[in-house]
Write an enzyme that holds these catalytic residues in place. Structure first.
Site, PDB file in Angstrom:
ATOM      1  N   ASN A  89      35.766  56.427  31.406  1.00 53.06           N
ATOM      2  CA  ASN A  89      35.415  55.330  30.497  1.00 53.06           C
ATOM      3  C   ASN A  89      34.787  54.165  31.252  1.00 53.06           C
ATOM      4  OD1 ASN A  89      36.616  56.964  28.665  1.00 53.06           O
ATOM      5  ND2 ASN A  89      38.518  55.803  28.519  1.00 53.06           N
ATOM      6  N   VAL A  90      33.872  53.495  30.569  1.00 49.61           N
ATOM      7  CA  VAL A  90      33.173  52.366  31.187  1.00 49.61           C
ATOM      8  C   VAL A  90      33.643  51.047  30.576  1.00 49.61           C
ATOM      9  CG1 VAL A  90      31.132  53.758  31.748  1.00 49.61           C
ATOM     10  CG2 VAL A  90      31.221  52.560  29.542  1.00 49.61           C
ATOM     11  N   ASP A  91      34.702  51.114  29.727  1.00 55.22           N
ATOM     12  CA  ASP A  91      35.081  49.936  28.938  1.00 55.22           C
ATOM     13  C   ASP A  91      35.975  48.942  29.671  1.00 55.22           C
ATOM     14  OD1 ASP A  91      37.682  51.149  28.839  1.00 55.22           O
ATOM     15  OD2 ASP A  91      37.148  52.210  27.005  1.00 55.22           O
ATOM     16  N   HIS A 106      32.211  56.811  35.898  1.00 54.12           N
ATOM     17  CA  HIS A 106      30.916  56.595  35.224  1.00 54.12           C
ATOM     18  C   HIS A 106      30.489  55.134  35.213  1.00 54.12           C
ATOM     19  CE1 HIS A 106      31.547  60.638  32.887  1.00 54.12           C
ATOM     20  NE2 HIS A 106      31.230  60.812  34.155  1.00 54.12           N
ATOM     21  N   SER A 178      37.130  65.549  26.203  1.00 55.17           N
ATOM     22  CA  SER A 178      36.725  66.875  25.711  1.00 55.17           C
ATOM     23  C   SER A 178      36.562  67.855  26.870  1.00 55.17           C
ATOM     24  CB  SER A 178      35.417  66.765  24.928  1.00 55.17           C
ATOM     25  OG  SER A 178      34.423  66.170  25.733  1.00 55.17           O
ATOM     26  N   ASN A 202      45.767  65.471  23.848  1.00 63.35           N
ATOM     27  CA  ASN A 202      44.545  65.411  23.057  1.00 63.35           C
ATOM     28  C   ASN A 202      44.863  65.658  21.593  1.00 63.35           C
ATOM     29  OD1 ASN A 202      41.761  65.943  22.039  1.00 63.35           O
ATOM     30  ND2 ASN A 202      41.279  65.981  24.229  1.00 63.35           N
ATOM     31  N   ALA A 220      47.023  59.699  22.167  1.00 66.31           N
ATOM     32  CA  ALA A 220      47.438  59.250  23.499  1.00 66.31           C
ATOM     33  C   ALA A 220      48.357  58.027  23.393  1.00 66.31           C
ATOM     34  CB  ALA A 220      46.211  58.923  24.343  1.00 66.31           C
TER      35      ALA A 220
HETATM   36  P1  OAD Z   1      34.407  62.855  24.168  1.00 72.41           P
HETATM   37  O1  OAD Z   1      33.958  62.073  22.996  1.00 72.41           O
HETATM   38  O2  OAD Z   1      33.574  64.009  24.596  1.00 72.41           O
HETATM   39  O3  OAD Z   1      35.867  63.422  23.892  1.00 72.41           O
HETATM   40  C1  OAD Z   1      36.888  62.592  23.405  1.00 72.41           C
HETATM   41  C2  OAD Z   1      38.149  63.428  23.311  1.00 72.41           C
HETATM   42  O4  OAD Z   1      39.223  62.585  22.945  1.00 72.41           O
HETATM   43  C3  OAD Z   1      38.088  64.548  22.266  1.00 72.41           C
HETATM   44  O5  OAD Z   1      38.543  65.758  22.861  1.00 72.41           O
HETATM   45  C4  OAD Z   1      39.055  64.084  21.164  1.00 72.41           C
HETATM   46  O6  OAD Z   1      39.731  65.168  20.542  1.00 72.41           O
HETATM   47  C5  OAD Z   1      40.018  63.217  21.960  1.00 72.41           C
HETATM   48  N1  OAD Z   1      40.675  62.124  21.204  1.00 72.41           N
HETATM   49  C6  OAD Z   1      40.159  61.309  20.265  1.00 72.41           C
HETATM   50  N2  OAD Z   1      41.024  60.364  19.896  1.00 72.41           N
HETATM   51  C7  OAD Z   1      42.158  60.595  20.613  1.00 72.41           C
HETATM   52  C8  OAD Z   1      43.431  59.961  20.702  1.00 72.41           C
HETATM   53  N3  OAD Z   1      43.749  58.885  19.963  1.00 72.41           N
HETATM   54  N4  OAD Z   1      44.341  60.467  21.572  1.00 72.41           N
HETATM   55  C9  OAD Z   1      44.055  61.563  22.324  1.00 72.41           C
HETATM   56  N5  OAD Z   1      42.878  62.202  22.278  1.00 72.41           N
HETATM   57  C10 OAD Z   1      41.939  61.722  21.456  1.00 72.41           C
HETATM   58  O7  OAD Z   1      34.628  61.804  25.363  1.00 72.41           O
HETATM   59  P2  OAD Z   1      34.746  62.096  26.929  1.00 72.41           P
HETATM   60  O8  OAD Z   1      35.387  63.400  27.211  1.00 72.41           O
HETATM   61  O9  OAD Z   1      35.327  60.875  27.529  1.00 72.41           O
HETATM   62  O10 OAD Z   1      29.513  59.876  29.791  1.00 72.41           O
HETATM   63  O11 OAD Z   1      33.209  62.170  27.336  1.00 72.41           O
HETATM   64  C11 OAD Z   1      32.885  62.316  28.669  1.00 72.41           C
HETATM   65  C12 OAD Z   1      31.590  61.595  28.953  1.00 72.41           C
HETATM   66  O12 OAD Z   1      30.581  62.016  28.034  1.00 72.41           O
HETATM   67  C13 OAD Z   1      31.645  60.084  28.760  1.00 72.41           C
HETATM   68  O13 OAD Z   1      32.172  59.413  29.885  1.00 72.41           O
HETATM   69  C14 OAD Z   1      30.207  59.745  28.546  1.00 72.41           C
HETATM   70  C15 OAD Z   1      29.833  60.842  27.597  1.00 72.41           C
HETATM   71  O14 OAD Z   1      28.474  61.178  27.536  1.00 72.41           O
HETATM   72  C16 OAD Z   1      28.649  58.935  30.185  1.00 72.41           C
HETATM   73  O15 OAD Z   1      28.378  57.980  29.491  1.00 72.41           O
HETATM   74  C17 OAD Z   1      28.081  59.179  31.537  1.00 72.41           C
END
Ligand code: OAD
Length: 244
Positions: A89-91, A106, A178, A202, A220
């Site tokens: 996360n970048v937040d 990232h 994901s 997840n 989470a």
């Molecule tokens: P994703 O949007 O791909 O995945 C988010 C995951 O969080 C999914 O598997 C959801 O099921 C899960 N989820 C949602 N809400 C939740 C909650 N309250 N508790 C637990 N799980 C929950 O996001 P990332 O995997 O972070 O890259 O994506 C990876 C990268 O892809 C990011 O850092 C970004 C993006 O393109 C860059 O910007 C370089």
């Protein structure tokens, strides 16, 4: 160690990327907003899109999931153990929550650098400019967020730190990701091969689920506080009665 993704910040009101309907990539095309080529073609559009996200992140507050990870870090530090927190996360919410050692794979959306020379430019030096995007006071190149875009390499140092943590850890928590984006997605597999216990938290199943030792299915912000309590109670010899 813990690896976090957008899911941990969802309960703080920050959109994830790949969820149908609500994920950013269901509404916007990454190739138009999150690549060096996109910035080259439409610098003002890309700057404004990140300015919008920067604002959301700045206004967001950490949730119970973030806070539980601060508790875990404190707990393990006091025991003399390492605890590595690695985030995609970048937040900046882990910093706001109070974790000390965070590896931001990232980048960070609040940090700004110039496109040509990667000069990091402090907020006061760009926020008063009227140009969109503002320009680097040192070299005149347009400014961009200090985040990793598609097609760009992760900073070597943070990648090495993440790799090392994955090789050495005994427990790997994969939280709200994901597990689709490399190289972050490989970290759990490295840890697993080295004998670590892999626990996934997840709302859904992911490409990691089949290899994880446990999937803790849910939010989470609800599961992490329970998991924290379970770790602490177990290690202090108390019986943990509430199932996780
Ligand atoms: P994703 O949007 O791909 O995945 C988010 C995951 O969080 C999914 O598997 C959801 O099921 C899960 N989820 C949602 N809400 C939740 C909650 N309250 N508790 C637990 N799980 C929950 O996001 P990332 O995997 O972070 O890259 O994506 C990876 C990268 O892809 C990011 O850092 C970004 C993006 O393109 C860059 O910007 C370089």
């Amino acid at each position: 160690m813990a690896l976090t993704g957008a899911g941990i910040s969802a309960e703080s009101g920050i959109p994830t990327f790949r969820e149908a309907q609500t994920g950013l990539w269901s509404k916007y095309r990454p190739e138009e907003l999150a690549t060096p080529q996109a910035f080259h073609r439409h610098p003002a559009l890309v700057w404004k899109w990140y300015a919008w996200r920067r604002q959301i992140a700045a206004e967001a507050t950490p949730n119970r999931g973030h806070v539980a990870l601060v508790g875990l870090e404190d707990y393990y530090r006091k025991k003399g153990c390492n605890f590595s927190l690695i985030t995609q996360n970048v937040d900046g919410l882990h910093t706001k929550a109070g974790n000390h050692d965070i590896i931001e794979l990232h980048g960070n959306i609040q940090r700004v650098k110039c496109f040509d020379s990667n000069h990091i430019i402090p907020y006061q030096d760009w926020s008063t400019q009227t140009a969109v995007p503002p320009t680097c006071p040192r070299c005149g190149s347009p400014l961009r967020p200090d985040v990793v875009w598609f097609g760009e390499n992760l900073p070597r140092k943070v990648l090495d730190q993440a790799w090392q943590a994955a090789q050495e850890c005994q427990i790997f928590l994969s939280i709200g990701t994901s597990s689709l984006v490399e190289p972050a997605a490989s970290l759990a597999h490295i840890a697993h091969r080295r004998g670590a216990l892999v626990i996934e938290i997840n709302l859904d199943t992911t490409t990691l689920t089949a290899q994880a030792d446990y999937l803790l299915h849910g939010k989470a912000g609800e599961i992490l506080p329970e998991l924290f309590a379970a770790f602490v109670n177990q290690q202090s010899g108390q019986e943990f009665t509430e199932g996780v």
